[in-house]
Design an enzyme around this catalytic site. Structure first.
Site, PDB file in Angstrom:
ATOM      1  N   GLY A  33      12.601   3.402  12.861  1.00 37.40           N
ATOM      2  CA  GLY A  33      11.935   3.171  11.566  1.00 37.40           C
ATOM      3  C   GLY A  33      12.922   2.862  10.451  1.00 37.40           C
TER       4      GLY A  33
ATOM      5  N   ASP B  52      10.973   6.678  19.886  1.00 35.00           N
ATOM      6  CA  ASP B  52      10.074   6.041  18.922  1.00 35.00           C
ATOM      7  C   ASP B  52       8.955   5.357  19.695  1.00 35.00           C
ATOM      8  OD1 ASP B  52      10.854   4.633  15.736  1.00 35.00           O
ATOM      9  OD2 ASP B  52       8.951   4.399  16.800  1.00 35.00           O
TER      10      ASP B  52
ATOM     11  N   HIS C 261       5.031   2.489  16.603  1.00 35.06           N
ATOM     12  CA  HIS C 261       3.744   2.329  15.896  1.00 35.06           C
ATOM     13  C   HIS C 261       3.965   1.648  14.549  1.00 35.06           C
ATOM     14  CE1 HIS C 261      -0.245   3.461  14.301  1.00 35.06           C
ATOM     15  NE2 HIS C 261       0.403   3.736  13.183  1.00 35.06           N
ATOM     16  N   ASN C 262       5.078   1.985  13.918  1.00 37.48           N
ATOM     17  CA  ASN C 262       5.340   1.388  12.605  1.00 37.48           C
ATOM     18  C   ASN C 262       6.805   0.973  12.520  1.00 37.48           C
ATOM     19  OD1 ASN C 262       4.826   0.551   9.972  1.00 37.48           O
ATOM     20  ND2 ASN C 262       5.275   2.549   9.089  1.00 37.48           N
TER      21      ASN C 262
ATOM     22  N   ASP D 140       6.018   8.239  22.877  1.00 42.82           N
ATOM     23  CA  ASP D 140       5.204   8.910  21.865  1.00 42.82           C
ATOM     24  C   ASP D 140       5.446  10.419  22.029  1.00 42.82           C
ATOM     25  OD1 ASP D 140       2.094   8.298  20.372  1.00 42.82           O
ATOM     26  OD2 ASP D 140       3.024  10.272  20.583  1.00 42.82           O
TER      27      ASP D 140
ATOM     28  N   SER E 116       8.979  16.082   2.629  1.00 44.98           N
ATOM     29  CA  SER E 116       8.675  15.139   1.555  1.00 44.98           C
ATOM     30  C   SER E 116       8.396  15.855   0.243  1.00 44.98           C
ATOM     31  CB  SER E 116       7.422  14.347   1.957  1.00 44.98           C
ATOM     32  OG  SER E 116       6.917  13.637   0.865  1.00 44.98           O
TER      33      SER E 116
ATOM     34  N   TYR F 177      -1.540  13.981   3.924  1.00 45.74           N
ATOM     35  CA  TYR F 177      -0.157  13.737   4.359  1.00 45.74           C
ATOM     36  C   TYR F 177       0.750  14.869   3.884  1.00 45.74           C
ATOM     37  CZ  TYR F 177       4.597  12.107   4.072  1.00 45.74           C
ATOM     38  OH  TYR F 177       5.963  12.026   4.173  1.00 45.74           O
TER      39      TYR F 177
ATOM     40  N   LYS G 249       2.952  17.981   6.043  1.00 44.47           N
ATOM     41  CA  LYS G 249       4.377  18.308   5.877  1.00 44.47           C
ATOM     42  C   LYS G 249       4.550  19.801   5.548  1.00 44.47           C
ATOM     43  CE  LYS G 249       6.154  14.416   6.851  1.00 44.47           C
ATOM     44  NZ  LYS G 249       7.118  14.279   7.961  1.00 44.47           N
TER      45      LYS G 249
ATOM     46  N   PHE H 265      12.448  12.363  -1.807  1.00 45.76           N
ATOM     47  CA  PHE H 265      11.672  11.808  -2.892  1.00 45.76           C
ATOM     48  C   PHE H 265      11.383  10.366  -2.466  1.00 45.76           C
ATOM     49  CE2 PHE H 265      10.961  15.143  -5.966  1.00 45.76           C
ATOM     50  CZ  PHE H 265      11.517  16.180  -5.245  1.00 45.76           C
TER      51      PHE H 265
ATOM     52  N   LEU I  17       5.311   0.894  -2.847  1.00 42.89           N
ATOM     53  CA  LEU I  17       5.492  -0.020  -3.989  1.00 42.89           C
ATOM     54  C   LEU I  17       6.625  -1.015  -3.785  1.00 42.89           C
ATOM     55  CD1 LEU I  17       4.772  -0.829  -6.900  1.00 42.89           C
ATOM     56  CD2 LEU I  17       6.309   0.997  -7.686  1.00 42.89           C
TER      57      LEU I  17
ATOM     58  N   VAL J 178      -1.855  -1.940 -10.170  1.00 48.67           N
ATOM     59  CA  VAL J 178      -1.215  -0.685 -10.598  1.00 48.67           C
ATOM     60  C   VAL J 178      -2.262   0.412 -10.515  1.00 48.67           C
ATOM     61  CG1 VAL J 178      -0.129   0.513 -12.535  1.00 48.67           C
ATOM     62  CG2 VAL J 178       0.398  -1.905 -12.089  1.00 48.67           C
TER      63      VAL J 178
HETATM   64  C1  WQD Z   1       4.794   4.869  -5.646  1.00 45.39           C
HETATM   65  C2  WQD Z   1       3.977   4.691  -6.899  1.00 45.39           C
HETATM   66  C3  WQD Z   1       1.628   4.528  -6.525  1.00 45.39           C
HETATM   67  C4  WQD Z   1       1.533   0.674  -4.514  1.00 45.39           C
HETATM   68  C5  WQD Z   1       5.827   7.600  -0.677  1.00 45.39           C
HETATM   69  C6  WQD Z   1       5.349   7.746   0.716  1.00 45.39           C
HETATM   70  C7  WQD Z   1       5.319   9.178   1.099  1.00 45.39           C
HETATM   71  C8  WQD Z   1       6.619   9.860   0.754  1.00 45.39           C
HETATM   72  C9  WQD Z   1       7.043   9.616  -0.662  1.00 45.39           C
HETATM   73  C10 WQD Z   1       8.162  10.203   2.509  1.00 45.39           C
HETATM   74  C11 WQD Z   1       2.701   5.524  -6.850  1.00 45.39           C
HETATM   75  C12 WQD Z   1       2.174   3.235  -7.142  1.00 45.39           C
HETATM   76  C13 WQD Z   1       1.995   1.824  -5.153  1.00 45.39           C
HETATM   77  C14 WQD Z   1       0.723  -0.261  -5.252  1.00 45.39           C
HETATM   78  C15 WQD Z   1       0.909   1.142  -7.173  1.00 45.39           C
HETATM   79  N1  WQD Z   1       7.605   9.362   1.617  1.00 45.39           N
HETATM   80  N2  WQD Z   1       1.682   2.045  -6.458  1.00 45.39           N
HETATM   81  N3  WQD Z   1       0.461   0.021  -6.547  1.00 45.39           N
HETATM   82  O1  WQD Z   1       3.115   7.438  -3.015  1.00 45.39           O
HETATM   83  O2  WQD Z   1       5.266   8.182  -4.098  1.00 45.39           O
HETATM   84  O3  WQD Z   1       4.949   8.194  -1.573  1.00 45.39           O
HETATM   85  O4  WQD Z   1       7.067   8.182  -0.851  1.00 45.39           O
HETATM   86  O5  WQD Z   1       7.883  11.307   2.748  1.00 45.39           O
HETATM   87  O6  WQD Z   1       5.120   9.227   2.481  1.00 45.39           O
HETATM   88  O7  WQD Z   1       4.051   7.226   0.777  1.00 45.39           O
HETATM   89  O8  WQD Z   1       5.239   6.033  -2.898  1.00 45.39           O
HETATM   90  O9  WQD Z   1       5.571   3.606  -2.991  1.00 45.39           O
HETATM   91  O10 WQD Z   1       3.349   4.503  -2.122  1.00 45.39           O
HETATM   92  O11 WQD Z   1       3.904   4.684  -4.552  1.00 45.39           O
HETATM   93  O12 WQD Z   1       0.635   1.363  -8.361  1.00 45.39           O
HETATM   94  O13 WQD Z   1       0.267  -1.309  -4.731  1.00 45.39           O
HETATM   95  O14 WQD Z   1       3.572   3.323  -6.973  1.00 45.39           O
HETATM   96  O15 WQD Z   1       0.387   4.867  -7.118  1.00 45.39           O
HETATM   97  O16 WQD Z   1       2.460   6.034  -8.125  1.00 45.39           O
HETATM   98  P1  WQD Z   1       4.589   7.497  -2.996  1.00 45.39           P
HETATM   99  P2  WQD Z   1       4.483   4.629  -3.084  1.00 45.39           P
END
Ligand code: WQD
Length: 403
Positions: free
Chosen positions: A18, A40, A43-44, A87, A160, A188, A192, A223, A245, A264
């Site tokens: 990954g 692994d 899957h992703n 798996d 996480s 999720y 964790k 983070f 994002l 957003v």
């Molecule tokens: C970041 C911000 C969205 C997409 C991720 C993983 C999680 C963990 C932590 C490991 C959020 C906003 C996103 C979009 C948006 N990783 N957003 N429009 O949710 O903090 O968590 O990192 O453990 O598994 O999912 O990250 O990148 O999904 O979102 O506005 O099309 O961007 O709402 O505020 P997130 P993210």
């Protein structure tokens, strides 16, 4: 001969192909101390990522040697990855992998496990909870049972920041209470928290039973990891449409995602510009944190004594050798600030449209990085500009990722 190196330590990385796994394996290979084994199910992820990681490490190894010197067999072995498509829920196959390296088969056993594999889409997890609990929790229990059966007692667990759910106090310390009943969070995030509690109890049990090799675990609460290796040769390539994002913005800029605007998810949060704030750190800084944490599992080392001098206050008075660390930079960036930083890096003029909040999102997640810095010497120096530049370099060179 006197400078004969210690034999390589066998380390299994689950989810090794990954985004996070491939960068951690690259960093492990660079130490030339480990025989890295990847498990692994793809899957992703893509097996090609591991081929490239090994190529990258071999190239850098050769470049580090004087021109007329070729790498030793052990150094060559330390940049070759044993790759298994497997798996974790297929416990008999996992067992066969452990036994392959066991003393019964002339091996030295599995020295430690870095357990990364999990489903991780905050939004999706609320829609298919049983899939998340099976893949993230049941698979972890099965892995821990097999580790115990094979006498493997060192674990780095990929956790996480989402374990904290909605927090009152920013930046977040490891002693902040995790998601509990009634605290806004996500399936999720709960998978964790449950796995951390299970690992804690395993650590506790091995102390209670007076085990001579107590189970040791370090849980790393990520983070938001971002960026890629600066070569652009490895990077993030989620299967299907990216949920996160930064990869989504990179795909929009390179044209593999045709959305005309970035949606957003809410601009009515109690944050400076109303959009969610996260603590983004470079994937190679995150990977470096894993190598330090793995070395901290070496019983008797100064690092091990420091890390386990105090366990993570869990309110249970746990005496097990369990420790959790936040891996973050300690400052937050909003969605709109990220869009701006990617506009700079890609020179693509992103359009945005504010829509409703995404289920499971919390307003702010910013790490207090003090504990990892004090006890692991962990630092995350790479800045947001570097993350965006490295991400864009990868995406531009590999518009369709590893395919
Ligand atoms: C970041 C911000 C969205 C997409 C991720 C993983 C999680 C963990 C932590 C490991 C959020 C906003 C996103 C979009 C948006 N990783 N957003 N429009 O949710 O903090 O968590 O990192 O453990 O598994 O999912 O990250 O990148 O999904 O979102 O506005 O099309 O961007 O709402 O505020 P997130 P993210």
């Amino acid at each position: 001969n006197s400078n004969a190196k210690e034999p390589l330590k066998n380390v299994i990385v689950t989810g090794g192909a990954g985004y996070i796994g491939s960068h951690i394996i690259y960093t492990l290979l660079k130490t030339h101390k480990y025989k890295v084994i990847s498990i692994d199910n793809y899957h992703n992820s893509f097996p090609a990522a591991l081929t490239r990681v090994s190529e990258l490490a071999l190239t850098e190894l050769k470049a580090s040697l004087p021109t007329d010197t070729s790498p030793s067999p052990q150094d060559l072995d330390s940049v070759a990855i044993d790759v298994y498509k497997c798996d974790l829920l297929d416990s008999s196959l996992v067992r066969s992998i452990f036994s392959k390296y066991s003393s019964q088969n002339g091996g030295t056993g599995i020295w430690g496990v870095i357990h990364l594999s999990a489903y991780k889409a905050v939004g999706e997890s609320s829609v298919i909870p049983l899939t998340y609990y099976a893949n993230n929790v049941s698979a972890t229990i099965s892995l821990l049972q097999i580790m115990q059966d094979f006498g493997c007692h060192r674990l780095i667990y990929s956790s996480s920041a989402t374990v904290y759910g909605v927090v009152d106090e920013i930046p977040i310390k490891e002693t902040t209470q995790r998601q509990i009943e009634g605290k806004e969070g996500s399936v999720y995030g709960r998978t964790k928290v449950m796995c951390e509690l299970i690992v804690e109890d395993l650590c506790e049990s091995s102390v209670l039973t007076g085990s001579t090799t107590p189970f040791q675990a370090i849980s790393l609460r990520y983070f938001n990891p971002a960026g890629a290796h600066p070569s652009g040769y490895i990077g993030e390539h989620p299967r299907g449409r990216p949920e996160n994002l930064l990869p989504l913005l990179a795909h929009m800029a390179v044209g593999t995602v045709k959305d005309p605007v970035l949606k957003v998810f809410g601009k009515d949060y109690p944050t400076p510009d109303g959009t969610c704030v996260r603590d983004y750190l470079h994937i190679l800084d995150l990977a470096a944190g894993h190598v330090i944490a793995l070395q901290a599992l070496e019983e008797g080392s100064e690092l091990n004594n420091r890390v386990f001098a105090s366990t993570t206050e869990t309110g249970k008075g746990s005496k097990g050798r369990f420790k959790a660390y936040n891996l973050g930079k300690g400052h937050g960036m909003s969605v709109m600030q990220i869009v701006g930083a990617m506009r700079e890096a890609t020179e693509f003029d992103f359009k945005t449209e504010v829509v409703g909040r995404r289920r499971g999102d919390v307003p702010e997640l910013i790490a207090d990085p003090a504990l990892a810095r004090a006890e692991l010497g962990f630092d995350a120096p790479r800045d947001l500009e570097t993350m965006c530049r490295d991400l864009w370099n990868w995406q531009e060179k590999n518009p369709t990722g590893y395919e």
